[in-house]
Each structure stands twice: as structure tokens, then as C-alpha cells.
Design an enzyme around this catalytic site. Structure first.
Site, PDB file in Angstrom:
ATOM      1  N   ASN A   9       0.867  -1.184   0.000  1.00 55.00           N
ATOM      2  CA  ASN A   9       0.000   0.000   0.000  1.00 55.00           C
ATOM      3  C   ASN A   9       0.901   1.231   0.000  1.00 55.00           C
ATOM      4  OD1 ASN A   9      -1.852   2.014   0.416  1.00 55.00           O
ATOM      5  ND2 ASN A   9      -2.202   1.530   2.582  1.00 55.00           N
ATOM      6  N   TRP A  10       0.985   1.881  -1.156  1.00 53.88           N
ATOM      7  CA  TRP A  10       1.900   3.024  -1.278  1.00 53.88           C
ATOM      8  C   TRP A  10       1.313   4.324  -0.727  1.00 53.88           C
ATOM      9  CZ3 TRP A  10       4.398   2.607  -6.856  1.00 53.88           C
ATOM     10  CH2 TRP A  10       5.328   1.562  -6.844  1.00 53.88           C
ATOM     11  N   LYS A  11       0.039   4.313  -0.376  1.00 57.87           N
ATOM     12  CA  LYS A  11      -0.607   5.538   0.133  1.00 57.87           C
ATOM     13  C   LYS A  11      -0.347   6.694  -0.847  1.00 57.87           C
ATOM     14  CE  LYS A  11       0.286   3.675   4.652  1.00 57.87           C
ATOM     15  NZ  LYS A  11       0.173   3.838   6.057  1.00 57.87           N
ATOM     16  N   HIS A  95      -9.409   1.148   5.068  1.00 58.48           N
ATOM     17  CA  HIS A  95      -8.119   1.442   5.716  1.00 58.48           C
ATOM     18  C   HIS A  95      -8.347   2.447   6.843  1.00 58.48           C
ATOM     19  CE1 HIS A  95      -4.021   2.727   6.371  1.00 58.48           C
ATOM     20  NE2 HIS A  95      -3.640   1.639   5.745  1.00 58.48           N
ATOM     21  N   GLU A  97      -6.771   4.936   7.770  1.00 52.53           N
ATOM     22  CA  GLU A  97      -6.585   6.350   7.385  1.00 52.53           C
ATOM     23  C   GLU A  97      -7.841   6.882   6.694  1.00 52.53           C
ATOM     24  OE1 GLU A  97      -2.882   5.769   5.299  1.00 52.53           O
ATOM     25  OE2 GLU A  97      -1.935   5.265   7.212  1.00 52.53           O
ATOM     26  N   GLU A 164      -5.355  -4.724  10.867  1.00 49.54           N
ATOM     27  CA  GLU A 164      -4.349  -3.675  10.994  1.00 49.54           C
ATOM     28  C   GLU A 164      -4.597  -2.891  12.273  1.00 49.54           C
ATOM     29  OE1 GLU A 164      -2.414  -2.613   7.094  1.00 49.54           O
ATOM     30  OE2 GLU A 164      -4.160  -1.353   7.197  1.00 49.54           O
ATOM     31  N   GLY A 170       2.479   2.518  10.610  1.00 54.05           N
ATOM     32  CA  GLY A 170       3.424   3.613  10.405  1.00 54.05           C
ATOM     33  C   GLY A 170       4.118   4.061  11.677  1.00 54.05           C
ATOM     34  N   SER A 208       3.531  -1.954  10.349  1.00 52.36           N
ATOM     35  CA  SER A 208       4.992  -1.957  10.485  1.00 52.36           C
ATOM     36  C   SER A 208       5.633  -3.310  10.158  1.00 52.36           C
ATOM     37  CB  SER A 208       5.394  -1.478  11.889  1.00 52.36           C
ATOM     38  OG  SER A 208       4.922  -0.153  12.095  1.00 52.36           O
ATOM     39  N   GLY A 229       2.899  -1.003   4.279  1.00 44.34           N
ATOM     40  CA  GLY A 229       2.960   0.408   3.902  1.00 44.34           C
ATOM     41  C   GLY A 229       4.402   0.834   3.671  1.00 44.34           C
ATOM     42  N   GLY A 230       5.002   1.447   4.683  1.00 48.02           N
ATOM     43  CA  GLY A 230       6.340   2.048   4.560  1.00 48.02           C
ATOM     44  C   GLY A 230       7.380   1.160   3.898  1.00 48.02           C
TER      45      GLY A 230
HETATM   46  C1  PEP Z   1      -0.704   0.280   5.947  1.00 50.92           C
HETATM   47  O1  PEP Z   1      -0.692   1.375   5.451  1.00 50.92           O
HETATM   48  O2  PEP Z   1      -1.639  -0.473   5.707  1.00 50.92           O
HETATM   49  C2  PEP Z   1       0.416  -0.119   6.811  1.00 50.92           C
HETATM   50  C3  PEP Z   1       0.324  -1.267   7.429  1.00 50.92           C
HETATM   51  O3  PEP Z   1       1.468   0.757   6.936  1.00 50.92           O
HETATM   52  P1  PEP Z   1       2.900   0.451   7.632  1.00 50.92           P
HETATM   53  O4  PEP Z   1       3.410  -0.842   7.068  1.00 50.92           O
HETATM   54  O5  PEP Z   1       3.758   1.623   7.238  1.00 50.92           O
HETATM   55  O6  PEP Z   1       2.675   0.374   9.094  1.00 50.92           O
END
Ligand code: PEP
Length: 245
Positions: A9-11, A95, A97, A164, A170, A208, A229-230
Site C-alpha cells: 500500500n503506497w498511500k 483502511h 486512514e 491492521e 506507520g 509496520s 505500507g512504509g
Molecule cells: C498500511 O498502510 O496499511 C500499513 C500497514 O502501513 P505500515 O506498514 O507503514 O505500518
């Protein structure tokens, strides 16, 4: 048998040029990884360029959101049909966010889930509790409610659930494999009660995830993959997660 799913997930990161640069490095690194379903969710603006580059790669394309109406005067929104037209097979819905910053409720998400599946997409449906909810013992109530309302009337064969925990997204804090397994096992039981053939439903973890922790998470019996994500923004790091074995 559930196939592992590793999704990026590049957001709101990466231009079209940056997307091409990523894929030029990433695709050769994961060539031949057939026992994992790899999904890439770039921003909407990169879907077309990614779709072209992913042809014949086996990596599948995913949107980060979709609106529930088919078309109309909804400035800024993107329909399911438009996403399918860009080459997507999947969409991420729910999600945290989107729930937090864009006030998407369980009811709105249920409309999106039904519209997405009705339009031919598979859905990665995210659920999870905040730190306060965990610390006050509400994790199962929150996750249970998100599943009950968000997935009401949906075809579970088109759904992968992403657990999640909001406090792990993040933040660098990963839920331990034991903490995640406990909630994944709850989710599997809950969706069984809601009508899913729960042993066939993929339940992936997000929060994470990194090359250093993916293997221990994947050893848990109800963890079927990861939403990343990251660590998915760097092609080498994401390829290491894909090749966790
Ligand atoms: C996400 O955006 O779904 C996520 C899990 O981000 P991260 O891996 O950065 O915590």
C-alpha cells in the site's frame, strides 16, 4: 489451501516516474515467486503506468479506494468501473486512514464493498482497533462490529481481511505474532458465524511489517500474508518481504 498474499500500500507516495523506477528494480527480483500472490496498490495516478508494466508479471494491481456510485456529479471520486478499466483486480477498503481522516463509517464502507464486488473487484477489507480501544479491552468488540456492518451481505469468496491494529500502522510498533494470531483467530471464527467459509478466507496482517519481522508473523496459523505500507516503498525491502521464506 490459502495462498499467502503480500500487498503493497503506497498511500500518497510516488509519481509515475518513481513508479516505473520501482518496478524496473522490483519485478526482476520477484520473478518466479509463484507461491505468493503479490499485490501493488499505487496511487490512482500511477495505475495506468503500473498496469502496463505489470502485464505478464503475475503481480496484480490494486486501487487504494473506490466510490460506491457508478458515475455522476461526485467531484474527485473514482468509480469501480474506472478502476477496473485501469487494470485493477483488487481494491483496499476500510483502511484506518480512510476511516480516521475521511470519516468513512462502517455503513459507507459496506456500500463500497458491495459496489466493488458487484463491479468485478476483489476487496482487501481492513479492520483494527486503536491503542485506547486495545487498552480498554475493546479490541474484539471493535473488530467484530467492523466485520458485521462492513461486510453485511457481501460475497466472502471475494474478500481478504486485513487486520491492521491502528497503533501499529506507520509507528514502527508491530503487534507480536501472538497478539496478531489472537485477533486473526477471532476474525476467522467471527466471519464463520457471519456466513463465510472461514477456512478459505485470507486474513492478512498490517502494521509496520518489515523484512525482519515477516517470517515470524507468517509462522502463525491464521496469518495468511501482509499489507505493507512504509517498507513497500523500497523495491529491495518489499521483495525481501515477498520472499520471506
Ligand atoms: C498500511 O498502510 O496499511 C500499513 C500497514 O502501513 P505500515 O506498514 O507503514 O505500518
Amino acid at each position: 489451501m490459502r495462498k499467502p498474499v503480500i500487498a503493497a500500500n503506497w498511500k500518497m507516495f510516488k509519481t509515475t516516474a518513481e513508479t516505473s523506477q520501482f518496478l524496473e528494480v522490483f519485478l526482476p527480483l520477484v520473478k518466479g515467486c509463484h507461491d505468493v500472490e503479490i499485490l501493488l496498490a499505487p496511487p490512482f495516478t500511477s495505475l495506468a503506468v503500473a498496469s502496463e508494466m505489470l502485464k505478464v508479471s503475475g503481480v496484480r494491481l490494486c486501487a487504494q479506494d473506490a466510490f460506491y456510485e457508478k458515475e455522476g456529479a461526485f467531484t474527485g471520486e473514482i468509480s469501480v468501473n474506472m478502476i477496473v478499466d485501469c487494470g485493477c483486480s483488487h481494491v483496499i477498503l476500510g483502511h484506518s486512514e480512510r476511516r480516521q481522516y475521511f470519516k468513512e463509517t462502517d455503513e459507507i464502507l459496506n456500500k463500497k464493498v458491495r459496489a466493488a464486488i458487484g463491479g468485478g473487484l476483489e476487496v482487501i477489507f481492513c479492520v483494527g482497533e486503536t491503542l485506547e480501544e486495545r487498552e480498554t479491552g475493546k479490541t474484539f468488540d471493535i473488530v467484530g462490529r467492523e466485520l458485521e456492518i462492513g461486510l453485511q451481505g457481501a460475497d466472502y469468496s471475494k474478500i481478504t481481511i486485513a487486520y491492521e491494529p491502528v497503533w501499529a500502522i506507520g509507528t514502527g510498533k508491530t503487534a507480536t505474532p501472538g497478539q496478531s494470531q489472537e485477533v486473526h483467530s477471532f476474525i476467522r471464527k467471527k466471519i464463520g458465524e457471519l456466513g463465510a467459509v472461514s477456512k478459505e478466507t485470507g486474513i492478512i496482517y498490517g502494521g509496520s511489517v518489515k523484512p525482519a519481522n515477516i517470517k515470524s508473523l507468517m509462522e502463525e496459523k491464521d496469518i495468511d500474508g501482509a499489507l505493507v505500507g512504509g517498507a513497500s516503498l523500497d523495491p529491495v525491502s518489499f521483495s525481501q518481504i515477498v520472499k520471506y521464506n
